[in-house]
Each structure stands twice: as C-alpha cells, then as structure tokens.
Design an enzyme around this catalytic site. Sequence first.
Site, short mmCIF file in Angstrom:
data_model
loop_
_atom_site.label_atom_id
_atom_site.label_comp_id
_atom_site.label_asym_id
_atom_site.label_seq_id
_atom_site.Cartn_x
_atom_site.Cartn_y
_atom_site.Cartn_z
N TYR A 135 8.90 -20.16 0.00
CA TYR A 135 9.76 -20.42 -1.16
C TYR A 135 11.17 -20.81 -0.73
O TYR A 135 11.75 -20.17 0.15
CB TYR A 135 9.83 -19.18 -2.05
CG TYR A 135 8.64 -19.01 -2.94
CD1 TYR A 135 8.30 -19.99 -3.89
CD2 TYR A 135 7.84 -17.89 -2.85
CE1 TYR A 135 7.20 -19.83 -4.71
CE2 TYR A 135 6.74 -17.72 -3.68
CZ TYR A 135 6.42 -18.70 -4.60
OH TYR A 135 5.34 -18.54 -5.41
N LYS A 195 5.50 14.87 -4.09
CA LYS A 195 5.88 14.03 -5.24
C LYS A 195 5.69 12.55 -4.90
O LYS A 195 5.52 12.20 -3.73
CB LYS A 195 7.34 14.32 -5.60
CG LYS A 195 8.31 14.03 -4.47
CD LYS A 195 9.71 14.58 -4.77
CE LYS A 195 10.64 14.25 -3.60
NZ LYS A 195 11.99 14.79 -3.81
C1 LIG Z 1 12.22 15.35 -2.52
C2 LIG Z 1 12.77 16.71 -2.42
C3 LIG Z 1 12.58 17.48 -1.26
C4 LIG Z 1 12.01 16.87 0.01
O1 LIG Z 1 13.07 16.16 0.66
P1 LIG Z 1 12.90 15.33 2.01
O2 LIG Z 1 14.26 14.82 2.29
O3 LIG Z 1 11.91 14.25 1.72
O4 LIG Z 1 12.40 16.27 3.06
C5 LIG Z 1 12.98 18.80 -1.27
N1 LIG Z 1 13.58 19.33 -2.37
C6 LIG Z 1 13.82 18.62 -3.48
C7 LIG Z 1 14.49 19.25 -4.64
C8 LIG Z 1 13.44 17.29 -3.54
O5 LIG Z 1 13.70 16.58 -4.65
#
Ligand SMILES: *Cc1c(COP(=O)(O)O)cnc(C)c1O
Length: 344
Positions: free
Chosen positions: A246, A41
């Site tokens: 800045y 994702k």
């Molecule tokens: C993002 C996510 C993962 C992966 O989690 P990590 O902590 O990055 O290993 C697994 N399951 C769900 C439901 C998630 O949203």
Amino acid sequence: MAIAPEMTAPLRLCLDGDALVHNWRWLKASGGAAACGAAVKANGYGLGAVDVATRLLDAGCRDFFVATWAEAVEVEPFLPEDASLSVFHGVRAADMEAALASRARPVLNTPEQVARWKPTGRACDVMVDTGMNRLGLAAGADVSGLNIHTLMSHLASADQDAVQNGRQLELFRDAAATIAAQRYSLANSAGICLGADYHFGLTRPGLALYGGLPRGEAAGQIRPVVAVEAEVLQRRRIEAGESVGYNATFTADQPMELAILNIGYADGYLRAFSGKGTAGEGRFPVIGRVSMDLIAIDVRSAPAVGEGDWIAIDYDLPSAAAVSGLSQYELLTLLGRRFERIWR
Ligand SMILES: *Cc1c(COP(=O)(O)O)cnc(C)c1O
C-alpha cells in the site's frame, strides 16, 4: 448438519507450556513466602485464559485474576474448589446476578461497589488506591462490615526505579495496618522484582508469566512462551524500480525476492512494524507497509523458502517492543483470533 471440512489456519501461535510454568515457578520463588497468583485477564494476555489457567493449576497456582465477570464466567468452571478467582473491576449493578451465581470475588473499588456488596455478606477483595489514581478506594474509606479476603493495591511504576514505588509501599502499609483482611497483595510482575518488602502474602504477576520482561532483574530468568508463525502464500520476484504494498512506501533499488506471509494488522501485527519488523531471526526484513492480512518479507537470502513454508516472525517481546514502539503488554494482548493456538 453438514460436517465442517478439515481446516487449518495459515497462521499460528506456538505456545510453550513448560516455559509458562517455569516463569510462574521463578516468580513464585522470587516472591519468597508469598503465594503466587496469575493474572489471566484479557484472555490470558491473548494466549487463552483457560489454557493458561489449567496449566498453572497443575503447577500449584491457586489464585487467579480477571478484569470482568464475562472473563470470570469463562475461567471459573475449570477451577477446583480450593482455587480462588478475583474480578479486578469489582461489581457493577449489572454484574450482581452473575456475581451472586459465581464463586469469584469482586475486587471492590468504589464506595458504590462497597454499598452494593456489603448486604450480601459474602467475601470480597478490596483495592485501595495508593497514588496510581486508577481504580481503588481512597485511604480512610469506610470498609466496615465487609468480609475482606484480600486487600490489594497496584503499583504504577514498578517497571522503573521510581520514587513512586516506595511511596506506594508506605501508603499500602498504612492501609494494611488499619484494614483487616486474610491476605495482602501489592506486587505485579515488576513489583515482585522490587524485593521482599513488596511481596506481602500474595503476588499477582501477569506479563512475566507470558514471557514479558518486567525489569532487568528478570533477564535470563524469564523464558519466552509465545512464538508467532505465518505461512508463505506466495514467493515473487520484483525488479529494480518496482514498489511494494500500500502506498508504495518501498521501492526496490535492485531485483529482489519476496515472500508474502499470511499475517497482518488484523492479527495484531500492527503497522508499527512496517519497514521495521523482521522474521527468521533477523534474516528477513519486513518490506513496505503491513496490510490487514498480509506482510511482505525480503527472502533474497533464502532461495529455498517457498509457498506453504512456515516462517517465524521475530516477536521476542522486549526487542519487538523496542522496534515497534508498542509495549510488551500490547504485543501480547493484540494477538488475534485467527491464530491457531498450539500448546506444547
Ligand atoms: C494486570 C494487573 C496485574 C498484573 O500485572 P503485570 O504487570 O502484567 O504483571 C496485577 N494487578 C492488577 C490490579 C492488574 O490490573
């Protein structure tokens, strides 16, 4: 159509495909007999979802997870028939057309999503809430008539030795005992490190694939995947009493040599690094405020550094998180669109 001139970006991510695969293999081995998937994702946590997925496919990964259908549409064409793709956020009414045209499975999270998907008769995954109170069906929700491929839940505090972990495990076991599915899945990266009880049939790491350190158990095992580099646009000398950047938050108390680098908060190098970040393995402190597109670093110790040179920004995830107050997840997913992403 005019031919675009050859362009190179003045900032780049050097991405280590061997380290990515190494991390996946370590996570898979740590998960024992469980299959090991990959959360890709948020554009593969900023690295590039398709580039990540294709490398992990070659390594043997067959289970991929995205958050939305737009992300699924991007990744799906690259997956072979025997690979599976799940959409964590389930299926909204507006997603149904895309979902029905896809091989990806929604992870159903609400009674409304269940009602929406059940008439299709198609396979789905189901998320049950075990105390995180984010997404997921309550214990005892009606899932009859669904064709459930993977039943899952998500750990809220697996990166800590929290009592919540054991409670969530218990509740997930209860759910698994009453809901029939082909597979069961609880662990993210940190959850894999909690031990065999948490592994079930499938694990879903994200962070640790990309070089994040989810828990101490993974120290020395997980290899960094991302190196951040930016080009020097200008080298300049300032005198004692002159200020930098800045709001002049830094004033030199002696003559200094600065290098101005082509990276800034619009690239994800946030102002949290102002006066705190470093480059060149600690040799070059970030001076003054981070700008949108630029930073200044102190290069007094390196007379040879000059215009056109590439400098590595210190971006070791656990230490950069400690320095900036940002999470390792934020450090990865912030990395912006202006980087050239170079895999080796
Ligand atoms: C993002 C996510 C993962 C992966 O989690 P990590 O902590 O990055 O290993 C697994 N399951 C769900 C439901 C998630 O949203």
